[in-house]
Scaffold this active site. Structure first.
Site, PDB file in Angstrom:
ATOM      1  N   GLY A  10       8.082  13.630  -9.933  1.00 30.51           N
ATOM      2  CA  GLY A  10       8.068  12.443  -9.093  1.00 30.51           C
ATOM      3  C   GLY A  10       9.250  11.525  -9.385  1.00 30.51           C
ATOM      4  N   ASP A  35      -3.444  19.067 -14.160  1.00 25.76           N
ATOM      5  CA  ASP A  35      -3.898  18.970 -12.776  1.00 25.76           C
ATOM      6  C   ASP A  35      -4.793  17.742 -12.651  1.00 25.76           C
ATOM      7  OD1 ASP A  35      -4.915  19.211 -10.248  1.00 25.76           O
ATOM      8  OD2 ASP A  35      -5.736  21.227 -10.523  1.00 25.76           O
ATOM      9  N   LEU A  36      -4.336  16.736 -11.917  1.00 24.34           N
ATOM     10  CA  LEU A  36      -5.100  15.493 -11.814  1.00 24.34           C
ATOM     11  C   LEU A  36      -6.414  15.654 -11.057  1.00 24.34           C
ATOM     12  CD1 LEU A  36      -2.347  14.403 -12.819  1.00 24.34           C
ATOM     13  CD2 LEU A  36      -2.818  12.334 -11.506  1.00 24.34           C
ATOM     14  N   THR A  59       0.351  10.177  -3.591  1.00 25.07           N
ATOM     15  CA  THR A  59       1.163   9.167  -2.902  1.00 25.07           C
ATOM     16  C   THR A  59       1.246   9.388  -1.398  1.00 25.07           C
ATOM     17  OG1 THR A  59       3.167  10.446  -3.369  1.00 25.07           O
ATOM     18  CG2 THR A  59       2.559   8.716  -4.952  1.00 25.07           C
ATOM     19  N   THR A  98      -0.112  -0.166  -7.126  1.00 22.33           N
ATOM     20  CA  THR A  98       0.579  -0.394  -5.868  1.00 22.33           C
ATOM     21  C   THR A  98       0.173  -1.688  -5.187  1.00 22.33           C
ATOM     22  OG1 THR A  98       0.796   0.521  -3.611  1.00 22.33           O
ATOM     23  CG2 THR A  98      -1.225   0.981  -4.769  1.00 22.33           C
ATOM     24  N   ASP A  99       1.064  -2.191  -4.343  1.00 22.32           N
ATOM     25  CA  ASP A  99       0.753  -3.340  -3.500  1.00 22.32           C
ATOM     26  C   ASP A  99      -0.356  -3.036  -2.493  1.00 22.32           C
ATOM     27  OD1 ASP A  99       3.053  -1.665  -2.426  1.00 22.32           O
ATOM     28  OD2 ASP A  99       2.557  -2.805  -0.623  1.00 22.32           O
ATOM     29  N   TYR A 122      -5.816   5.230   0.628  1.00 26.49           N
ATOM     30  CA  TYR A 122      -4.887   5.267  -0.506  1.00 26.49           C
ATOM     31  C   TYR A 122      -5.080   4.041  -1.390  1.00 26.49           C
ATOM     32  CZ  TYR A 122      -0.492   4.651  -3.038  1.00 26.49           C
ATOM     33  OH  TYR A 122       0.443   4.426  -4.019  1.00 26.49           O
ATOM     34  N   TRP A 147       7.353   0.034  -2.522  1.00 26.32           N
ATOM     35  CA  TRP A 147       8.508   0.569  -1.807  1.00 26.32           C
ATOM     36  C   TRP A 147       9.491   1.278  -2.748  1.00 26.32           C
ATOM     37  CZ3 TRP A 147      10.302  -3.401   2.471  1.00 26.32           C
ATOM     38  CH2 TRP A 147       9.183  -3.836   3.193  1.00 26.32           C
TER      39      TRP A 147
END
Length: 282
Positions: A10, A35-36, A59, A98-99, A122, A147
């Site tokens: 990533g 592996d998540l 994501t 995350t926002d 998400y 972002w």
């Protein structure tokens, strides 16, 4: 300092591997080793380190709308299990969020303590992870960002460059405002925070995003200008570009607490963009 990093290919994990300072080593766990979708197996990997960074996540914002259960395992249950393991071993745990945990209302920058209210799957999955990390008992840092861009992976900069090279104009959303954030700056911030927390510093929930805040359309214009592309950017409202998942209109993040806690200021994304373009051109 020895780090264990969940994530390998990533944007942030790639930059972490490239930016390790002297005296810091790291083991990076990709999907082949962690592996998540198997949170317990991920947690079992945590050993022999001084701090753990989770830079892996689901994501795919739009895909999460149809696969929310899986997104909640990856973004919610997996980091919870990691944090619980860190609590048992007395290790600091650093986790990216995350926002999208906010509803995007208003015009002011969201502060870390503001009420959350995700608009989609998400954001809900990331919020599950935040709650689990906080409740784990681990000394933790939840770092919300927005972002994310870099010279690798799929992101807005690379999309704009590809489309801008072959089109005279592009329609880009102008009523979503936020701070573009270079993955390199996030990696540097995590490395500083990990060292501080390994030495005993407190963590908490913080924000870290690029400055100044701009719309996607303004961001696209800067990309074209720096890349020397003649493609015009036409402003459009979000309503003219429907997506399966709703995007927050306001993604401004108040980052003053992170600066005060770790001495790390918001990065200028325009300078970061220059570095990204230089790397892509090389």
């Amino acid at each position: 300092m020895r780090l264990l990093v969940f994530g390998q290919s990533g944007q942030v994990a790639t930059e972490l591997a490239r930016r390790l300072p002297a005296g810091v080593s790291a083991v990076f766990l990709g999907r082949d080793r962690a592996d998540l979708m198997d949170p317990a197996a991920c947690a079992a990997q945590i050993q022999g380190c001084d701090a753990v960074i989770n830079a892996a996540a689901w994501t795919a914002v739009d895909a999460a709308e149809a696969e929310e259960a899986a997104a909640k395992v990856v973004n919610g249950q997996a980091p919870t299990a990691m944090a619980e393991r860190c609590a048992a071993l007395g290790l600091p745990f650093l986790h990216l969020s995350t926002d999208y945990v906010f509803d995007g209302s208003g015009l002011r920058a969201f502060q870390p303590q503001d009420p959350t209210g995700p608009l989609g799957a998400y954001g809900r999955s990331k919020l599950v992870g935040e709650i689990g990390v906080r409740d784990s008992g681990a000394r933790h840092l939840i770092l919300r960002t927005s972002w994310v861009v870099s010279a690798h992976g799929a992101n807005f900069v690379k999309t704009m460059l590809r489309l801008g090279a072959s089109r005279e104009s592009l329609n880009v959303v102008a009523d979503q405002i936020g701070g573009p954030t270079p993955a390199a700056a996030i990696a540097d911030a995590l490395l500083v925070a990990a060292k501080a927390m390994a030495d005993g510093a407190a963590g908490g929930t913080h924000h870290f995003a690029g400055a100044p805040d701009r719309s996607w359309a303004d961001f696209a214009r800067e990309i074209m200008a720096q890349a020397g592309l003649a493609c015009r950017i036409e402003d459009i409202p979000t309503s003219a570009y429907p997506t399966p998942a709703r995007r927050p209109a306001n993604s401004r993040l108040d980052c003053t607490g992170f600066t005060e806690a770790f001495g790390i200021r918001r990065p200028d994304w325009r300078a970061g963009l220059t570095e990204i373009l230089r790397e892509l051109n090389a």
